[in-house]
Design an enzyme around this catalytic site. Sequence first.
Site, PDB file in Angstrom:
ATOM      1  N   CYS A  35     -18.867  21.388   8.298  1.00 25.49           N
ATOM      2  CA  CYS A  35     -18.190  22.329   7.402  1.00 25.49           C
ATOM      3  C   CYS A  35     -18.472  23.774   7.807  1.00 25.49           C
ATOM      4  O   CYS A  35     -17.793  24.680   7.356  1.00 25.49           O
ATOM      5  CB  CYS A  35     -18.613  22.101   5.953  1.00 25.49           C
ATOM      6  SG  CYS A  35     -20.349  22.410   5.669  1.00 25.49           S
ATOM      7  N   ASP A  37     -21.069  25.537   7.060  1.00 25.59           N
ATOM      8  CA  ASP A  37     -21.841  26.296   6.079  1.00 25.59           C
ATOM      9  C   ASP A  37     -23.273  26.519   6.583  1.00 25.59           C
ATOM     10  O   ASP A  37     -23.826  25.688   7.293  1.00 25.59           O
ATOM     11  CB  ASP A  37     -21.867  25.552   4.739  1.00 25.59           C
ATOM     12  CG  ASP A  37     -20.490  25.551   4.092  1.00 25.59           C
ATOM     13  OD1 ASP A  37     -19.597  26.219   4.629  1.00 25.59           O
ATOM     14  OD2 ASP A  37     -20.324  24.889   3.065  1.00 25.59           O
ATOM     15  N   CYS A  60     -20.200  26.701   0.568  1.00 20.31           N
ATOM     16  CA  CYS A  60     -19.383  26.298  -0.577  1.00 20.31           C
ATOM     17  C   CYS A  60     -20.176  26.449  -1.880  1.00 20.31           C
ATOM     18  O   CYS A  60     -21.382  26.696  -1.870  1.00 20.31           O
ATOM     19  CB  CYS A  60     -18.961  24.854  -0.401  1.00 20.31           C
ATOM     20  SG  CYS A  60     -20.327  23.733  -0.646  1.00 20.31           S
ATOM     21  N   CYS A 104     -24.177  19.014   0.855  1.00 20.75           N
ATOM     22  CA  CYS A 104     -24.497  20.406   0.532  1.00 20.75           C
ATOM     23  C   CYS A 104     -25.945  20.498   0.026  1.00 20.75           C
ATOM     24  O   CYS A 104     -26.661  21.450   0.343  1.00 20.75           O
ATOM     25  CB  CYS A 104     -23.543  20.947  -0.520  1.00 20.75           C
ATOM     26  SG  CYS A 104     -21.812  20.510  -0.216  1.00 20.75           S
TER      27      CYS A 104
HETATM   28 FE1  FES Z   1     -20.654  22.076   3.563  1.00 16.16          FE
HETATM   29 FE2  FES Z   1     -20.871  22.327   1.000  1.00 16.16          FE
HETATM   30  S1  FES Z   1     -19.067  21.840   2.106  1.00 16.16           S
HETATM   31  S2  FES Z   1     -22.364  22.739   2.496  1.00 16.16           S
END
Ligand code: FES
Length: 143
Positions: A35, A37, A60, A104
């Site tokens: 993702c 992040d 996110c 996450c």
């Molecule tokens: Fe990747 Fe939340 S979508 S940390």
Amino acid sequence: MALYSEKVMDHFRNPRNVGEIPDADGIGEVGNARCGDIMKIYLKIKDGVIEDVKFNTFGCGSAIASSSMATEMIKGKPLSQALELTNKAVAEALDGLPAHKMHCSVLAEEAIRAAIKDYYDKNGIEYDKSLFPEPDEDGEIHG
Ligand code: FES
């Protein structure tokens, strides 16, 4: 049922412990390759106890809520206890996360571990290497 619990929404809207600690004793940065992040955790440690903790998360809402909750859970705690914090415990404290958002909360667990490892490494403190598995080529830690 709403997708996100009240607690997730609360910690997302009013995250606790946001920021950085300029003279941090340990810093941990982890990311999820899929993702994209990124989460960074700063620790201030005295006599084996986490005196202060702050985070910066570029991610996110669930990642922000997870980092906020995780920092609350380890503040004032001994390192040994912080090392035991699992992503499941963070998700439970948030009254659950949707299945596809569990990763996450994994970031929060990993970032705390990375920050503690950084502190150990910087101070030449011996530790059990098995507590800190190396990330694989995806940048993810399994095991
Ligand atoms: Fe990747 Fe939340 S979508 S940390």
